[in-house]
Design an enzyme around this catalytic site. Structure first.
Site, PDB file in Angstrom:
ATOM      1  N   ARG A 187      66.231   5.622  52.717  1.00 16.19           N
ATOM      2  CA  ARG A 187      67.785   6.444  52.179  1.00 16.19           C
ATOM      3  C   ARG A 187      67.049   8.060  52.713  1.00 16.19           C
ATOM      4  NH1 ARG A 187      64.996   4.695  45.887  1.00 16.19           N
ATOM      5  NH2 ARG A 187      63.207   4.568  47.471  1.00 16.19           N
TER       6      ARG A 187
ATOM      7  N   ASN B 201      60.751  -4.769  55.183  1.00 17.50           N
ATOM      8  CA  ASN B 201      59.627  -3.751  54.950  1.00 17.50           C
ATOM      9  C   ASN B 201      59.557  -2.861  53.664  1.00 17.50           C
ATOM     10  OD1 ASN B 201      56.757  -1.687  55.493  1.00 17.50           O
ATOM     11  ND2 ASN B 201      58.937  -0.523  56.065  1.00 17.50           N
TER      12      ASN B 201
ATOM     13  N   TYR C 195      53.324  -6.618  40.789  1.00 21.40           N
ATOM     14  CA  TYR C 195      53.571  -6.274  42.072  1.00 21.40           C
ATOM     15  C   TYR C 195      52.852  -7.178  43.334  1.00 21.40           C
ATOM     16  CZ  TYR C 195      52.209  -5.178  46.842  1.00 21.40           C
ATOM     17  OH  TYR C 195      52.065  -4.535  48.378  1.00 21.40           O
TER      18      TYR C 195
ATOM     19  N   SER D 221      61.463   2.313  57.311  1.00 23.22           N
ATOM     20  CA  SER D 221      61.496   2.501  58.669  1.00 23.22           C
ATOM     21  C   SER D 221      61.325   4.300  58.282  1.00 23.22           C
ATOM     22  CB  SER D 221      61.700   1.901  59.695  1.00 23.22           C
ATOM     23  OG  SER D 221      63.389   2.099  59.265  1.00 23.22           O
TER      24      SER D 221
ATOM     25  N   LYS E 184      54.916 -10.227  45.457  1.00 24.47           N
ATOM     26  CA  LYS E 184      54.728 -10.554  46.725  1.00 24.47           C
ATOM     27  C   LYS E 184      54.503 -11.914  46.754  1.00 24.47           C
ATOM     28  CE  LYS E 184      55.059  -6.775  49.100  1.00 24.47           C
ATOM     29  NZ  LYS E 184      55.958  -6.480  50.473  1.00 24.47           N
TER      30      LYS E 184
ATOM     31  N   ILE F 275      46.001  -0.709  54.065  1.00 21.04           N
ATOM     32  CA  ILE F 275      46.124   0.713  55.500  1.00 21.04           C
ATOM     33  C   ILE F 275      46.544   2.064  55.288  1.00 21.04           C
ATOM     34  CG2 ILE F 275      48.034   0.608  56.739  1.00 21.04           C
ATOM     35  CD1 ILE F 275      46.878  -2.215  57.459  1.00 21.04           C
TER      36      ILE F 275
END
Length: 273
Positions: free
Chosen positions: A45, A97, A164, A21, A168, A197
């Site tokens: 991080r 996320n 990927y 986040s 997912k 997005i």
């Protein structure tokens, strides 16, 4: 950020951890969660960037604090949940996320085992371990909500993003397994699949040609934004979805709701062949 006067406090008194986040979609989720009344744990991080997000949330009356977490370091995941539970007394919501967006990918023959393993470590292994770690805390608390951030890449084959897409797809199945195995403990698990997005962090990096391809297939005539994903996550985190579990929702402007030839037929001003 959504103004506090515009919300319904749907997450009031809830403690929510939103991984990853400190950028992009994660920020959008975290800010909406705070606006809806949750105490939000910003984690990632980058401590300095995380503290900036915390300060932005507090400036508009929300509650948040930062905690370090690295998806590749399982000890940091264990420490995150232990510290949050001790500090807040419970964990109501986990939003998975976090992912490493800089990893290399390719076709099956282009991929090395190292590339494959790195993608699965980032996008599946870390999420699995976060869920495995949080479940005992949620059981102790009498329930909770886990929201996984998936991807529309899991809905079909891809020319280049093989690892990927497969990772997912694993998130989709993990969502179903968790929902089935822990529903008896009042722990719900759902998945949100974002479409394209556009965020402040990626806007300059997404080629216009790619944007045009997506927009030609999006029904709502615009790209998505982090808040679009955040609103779906608020629903899954709130009591409004108390009887909803094991579900996967596409938040993609309708891109995956039609046959793949729609964009081409639009160019021909035709509805069919």
């Amino acid at each position: 950020m959504t103004k506090l006067g515009d919300i319904l406090n749907r997450l009031e008194n809830k403690v929510a951890i939103v991984t990853g986040s400190t950028s992009g979609i994660g920020i959008g989720i975290a800010k909406l969660y705070a606006a809806e009344g949750a105490t939000v744990v910003i984690c990632g991080r980058r401590e300095e960037r995380g503290q900036e997000i915390v300060d932005e949330i507090k400036e508009v009356g929300g509650e948040a604090f930062f905690h370090f977490m690295d998806l590749d370091d399982i000890s940091s995941i264990e420490t995150l949940f232990k510290d949050v539970n001790e500090k807040c007394g419970k964990i109501d919501i986990l939003v998975n996320n976090a992912a490493n967006v800089s990893l290399q990918d390719g076709s099956v023959t282009e991929l090395t085992l190292e590339m494959w393993d790195a993608m699965f470590t980032s996008d599946l292994r870390g999420t699995f371990f976060a869920i495995k770690t949080v479940i005992p805390y949620m059981q102790e608390n009498g329930g909770g909500s886990i929201v996984n951030i998936g991807s529309m890449a899991s809905t079909g084959g891809d020319l280049g993003a093989t690892a990927y897409a497969c990772a997912k797809a694993g998130i989709d199945m993990l969502t179903s397994c968790v929902a089935l195995q822990y529903g008896k403990d009042d722990i719900r698990c759902n998945c949100v699949r974002p479409g394209l997005i556009i965020t402040p962090q990626n806007e300059a990096l997404v080629a216009q040609e790619l944007k045009d391809i997506f927009l030609s297939n999006i029904e709502l005539n615009r790209y998505g934004c982090p808040e679009d994903i955040g609103h779906a996550c608020v629903f899954f985190g709130s009591d409004e979805s108390a009887y909803v579990t094991g579900q996967i929702i596409n938040v993609d402007g309708g891109m995956n709701s039609h046959v793949p030839t729609v964009a081409q037929f639009r160019e021909l001003s035709s509805r069919t062949w």
